[in-house]
Enzyme design. Sequence first.
Site, mmCIF file in Angstrom:
data_model
loop_
_atom_site.group_PDB
_atom_site.id
_atom_site.type_symbol
_atom_site.label_atom_id
_atom_site.label_comp_id
_atom_site.label_asym_id
_atom_site.label_seq_id
_atom_site.Cartn_x
_atom_site.Cartn_y
_atom_site.Cartn_z
ATOM 1 N N GLU A 18 0.857 -1.196 0.000
ATOM 2 C CA GLU A 18 0.000 0.000 0.000
ATOM 3 C C GLU A 18 0.883 1.231 0.000
ATOM 4 O O GLU A 18 1.800 1.330 0.807
ATOM 5 C CB GLU A 18 -0.867 -0.038 1.266
ATOM 6 N N THR A 49 -3.762 4.805 -1.206
ATOM 7 C CA THR A 49 -4.684 5.394 -0.233
ATOM 8 C C THR A 49 -5.334 6.676 -0.777
ATOM 9 O O THR A 49 -4.847 7.284 -1.728
ATOM 10 C CB THR A 49 -3.976 5.708 1.103
ATOM 11 N N ARG A 124 -14.770 4.303 5.282
ATOM 12 C CA ARG A 124 -15.499 5.509 5.674
ATOM 13 C C ARG A 124 -14.594 6.728 5.633
ATOM 14 O O ARG A 124 -14.999 7.808 5.242
ATOM 15 C CB ARG A 124 -16.047 5.329 7.100
ATOM 16 N N GLY A 125 -13.322 6.527 6.043
ATOM 17 C CA GLY A 125 -12.407 7.663 6.164
ATOM 18 C C GLY A 125 -12.488 8.256 7.555
ATOM 19 O O GLY A 125 -13.441 7.996 8.299
ATOM 20 N N ALA A 144 -18.952 2.699 5.954
ATOM 21 C CA ALA A 144 -18.353 2.011 4.804
ATOM 22 C C ALA A 144 -19.326 0.982 4.217
ATOM 23 O O ALA A 144 -19.321 0.742 3.003
ATOM 24 C CB ALA A 144 -17.050 1.335 5.222
ATOM 25 N N TYR A 168 -10.530 -4.334 12.248
ATOM 26 C CA TYR A 168 -9.727 -3.815 13.372
ATOM 27 C C TYR A 168 -9.531 -4.881 14.462
ATOM 28 O O TYR A 168 -10.381 -5.027 15.344
ATOM 29 C CB TYR A 168 -10.416 -2.562 13.952
ATOM 30 N N HIS A 172 -12.185 -0.954 16.347
ATOM 31 C CA HIS A 172 -12.187 0.430 15.880
ATOM 32 C C HIS A 172 -12.454 1.327 17.086
ATOM 33 O O HIS A 172 -13.321 1.009 17.918
ATOM 34 C CB HIS A 172 -13.261 0.631 14.799
ATOM 35 N N GLN A 235 7.345 6.565 17.158
ATOM 36 C CA GLN A 235 6.128 5.836 16.755
ATOM 37 C C GLN A 235 5.561 4.971 17.879
ATOM 38 O O GLN A 235 4.398 4.586 17.830
ATOM 39 C CB GLN A 235 6.435 4.966 15.530
ATOM 40 N N LYS A 295 7.977 4.245 1.815
ATOM 41 C CA LYS A 295 9.395 4.000 2.139
ATOM 42 C C LYS A 295 9.727 2.564 1.748
ATOM 43 O O LYS A 295 9.118 1.619 2.246
ATOM 44 C CB LYS A 295 9.648 4.188 3.643
HETATM 45 P P1 FAD Z 1 -16.803 1.778 9.097
HETATM 46 O O1 FAD Z 1 -16.779 0.342 8.736
HETATM 47 O O2 FAD Z 1 -17.922 2.601 8.565
HETATM 48 O O3 FAD Z 1 -16.826 1.842 10.700
HETATM 49 C C1 FAD Z 1 -16.624 3.078 11.386
HETATM 50 C C2 FAD Z 1 -17.165 2.954 12.805
HETATM 51 O O4 FAD Z 1 -18.590 2.900 12.766
HETATM 52 C C3 FAD Z 1 -16.752 1.672 13.537
HETATM 53 O O5 FAD Z 1 -16.615 1.984 14.890
HETATM 54 C C4 FAD Z 1 -17.906 0.734 13.320
HETATM 55 O O6 FAD Z 1 -18.014 -0.246 14.359
HETATM 56 C C5 FAD Z 1 -19.082 1.698 13.329
HETATM 57 N N1 FAD Z 1 -20.194 1.273 12.461
HETATM 58 C C6 FAD Z 1 -20.099 0.773 11.213
HETATM 59 N N2 FAD Z 1 -21.346 0.528 10.711
HETATM 60 C C7 FAD Z 1 -22.211 0.905 11.672
HETATM 61 C C8 FAD Z 1 -23.645 0.921 11.769
HETATM 62 N N3 FAD Z 1 -24.403 0.504 10.756
HETATM 63 N N4 FAD Z 1 -24.197 1.381 12.913
HETATM 64 C C9 FAD Z 1 -23.425 1.827 13.946
HETATM 65 N N5 FAD Z 1 -22.070 1.840 13.909
HETATM 66 C C10 FAD Z 1 -21.490 1.381 12.800
HETATM 67 N N6 FAD Z 1 -8.595 6.166 5.786
HETATM 68 C C11 FAD Z 1 -8.496 7.075 4.811
HETATM 69 O O7 FAD Z 1 -8.911 8.235 4.985
HETATM 70 N N7 FAD Z 1 -7.938 6.766 3.591
HETATM 71 C C12 FAD Z 1 -7.473 5.516 3.319
HETATM 72 O O8 FAD Z 1 -6.986 5.269 2.207
HETATM 73 C C13 FAD Z 1 -7.555 4.522 4.333
HETATM 74 N N8 FAD Z 1 -7.120 3.263 4.129
HETATM 75 C C14 FAD Z 1 -7.293 2.309 5.101
HETATM 76 C C15 FAD Z 1 -6.927 0.985 4.836
HETATM 77 C C16 FAD Z 1 -7.143 -0.016 5.786
HETATM 78 C C17 FAD Z 1 -6.743 -1.436 5.480
HETATM 79 C C18 FAD Z 1 -7.723 0.324 7.051
HETATM 80 C C19 FAD Z 1 -7.946 -0.748 8.086
HETATM 81 C C20 FAD Z 1 -8.075 1.634 7.321
HETATM 82 C C21 FAD Z 1 -7.877 2.645 6.357
HETATM 83 N N9 FAD Z 1 -8.264 3.965 6.583
HETATM 84 C C22 FAD Z 1 -8.144 4.904 5.589
HETATM 85 C C23 FAD Z 1 -8.757 4.392 7.899
HETATM 86 C C24 FAD Z 1 -10.289 4.348 8.018
HETATM 87 O O9 FAD Z 1 -10.877 5.249 7.127
HETATM 88 C C25 FAD Z 1 -10.626 4.710 9.454
HETATM 89 O O10 FAD Z 1 -10.180 3.715 10.331
HETATM 90 C C26 FAD Z 1 -12.092 5.082 9.732
HETATM 91 O O11 FAD Z 1 -12.156 5.653 11.032
HETATM 92 C C27 FAD Z 1 -13.045 3.892 9.712
HETATM 93 O O12 FAD Z 1 -13.208 3.426 8.443
HETATM 94 P P2 FAD Z 1 -14.028 2.073 8.149
HETATM 95 O O13 FAD Z 1 -14.144 1.939 6.710
HETATM 96 O O14 FAD Z 1 -13.489 0.948 8.931
HETATM 97 O O15 FAD Z 1 -15.475 2.526 8.763
#
Ligand code: FAD
Length: 307
Positions: A18, A49, A124-125, A144, A168, A172, A235, A295
């Site tokens: 990545e 990303t 979700r971001g 997401a 996670y 999360h 870190q 890196k």
């Molecule tokens: P979600 O799956 O939507 O979850 C977010 C939170 O909401 C969680 O606590 C979950 O339990 C809760 N939740 C989900 N659905 C519901 C529901 N229906 N009702 C109530 N609660 C709910 N971020 C970036 O900005 N850019 C990137 O390119 C990026 N790449 C990543 C790559 C990986 C492999 C990972 C693991 C993370 C990455 N992230 C990135 C970070 C990510 O965007 C954050 O961790 C963000 O806070 C959560 O994203 P998610 O898609 O897991 O969210």
Amino acid sequence: MKIRDILKSSRKAFPSLEIVPPMKGITNTELIESVKPFMEFSPKYINVTCHRDEYEFREEANGTFSRHIVRNKVSEVAVCGALMSAYKIDVVPHMICGGSTADQIDDKLSDLKFMGIENIMALRGDCMAGEKRFVPTAGGYRYASELVGAIRAFERGGDIFSVGVGGYPEKHFEAPNMEADIENLKKKVDAGADYIITQMFFDNKVFYEYVDRCRAAGISVPVIPGLKPLTTARQVTLLPESFSIDIPVDLTSEIRAAGNDKDAVYRIGTDWCIAQCKDLLAHGVPVVHFYTMGKAENIVRILRSCF
Ligand code: FAD
């Protein structure tokens, strides 16, 4: 090729990489050169990303300040185009809910389809810098799982994209407990996600337990472990703060013992990651995903030792 199909047809475990889009101003040639060291391993695909726009304050002629939304990095789609053209490689652009309406997401999906991109990592971001919590864009998506659903709706029953989502192993940070977080993870899979890539972790035990919990919750898609080698002593505090993860005592003790020796810390982080990776491969994981942060040096050493 779709990641879903690569995962099905691979006989041997492989690394996935990545990268983060560079800051604007970099040339196409510089970007291609920065990725070149990874090509020694013939990666099957590269994840790129995606980042929220940022606020910038500009001073006006009358001395007041006005707020502007700016993008400081090259877009993930432009980086994907450059990688596809230079290396004839599959790419996985990340797509986030934050900052886009549903219509804008649909436009982005049309562009990816037009470019022949067959993979998306749907997330979700995080919140914008300066905000305390994630605020969904009006007319956009909150979770997401909704984005995954929108991607599948865009396909209208066709098979255009393979979709990955984030998981996670240490929960999360917003979820009240692991059970709720895994229930929400299942919503992403039920909405059409093909596989899960995990947040970085430094203790493989948490990954194995997480996979067991996913399976017990009825999640049957591949769960790909995400690793990041620690590179600086700072870190040890920064990563837990930013990603809500634990750093094991053995690792923090080794780093502390290295004191101000930056090379020793770098070596300890790399060796720890090699040991993690070898153990994951021995446990039969199909892929190990590396957060390279652009890196190459430590990642190249890890890949040479493990694959
Ligand atoms: P979600 O799956 O939507 O979850 C977010 C939170 O909401 C969680 O606590 C979950 O339990 C809760 N939740 C989900 N659905 C519901 C529901 N229906 N009702 C109530 N609660 C709910 N971020 C970036 O900005 N850019 C990137 O390119 C990026 N790449 C990543 C790559 C990986 C492999 C990972 C693991 C993370 C990455 N992230 C990135 C970070 C990510 O965007 C954050 O961790 C963000 O806070 C959560 O994203 P998610 O898609 O897991 O969210």
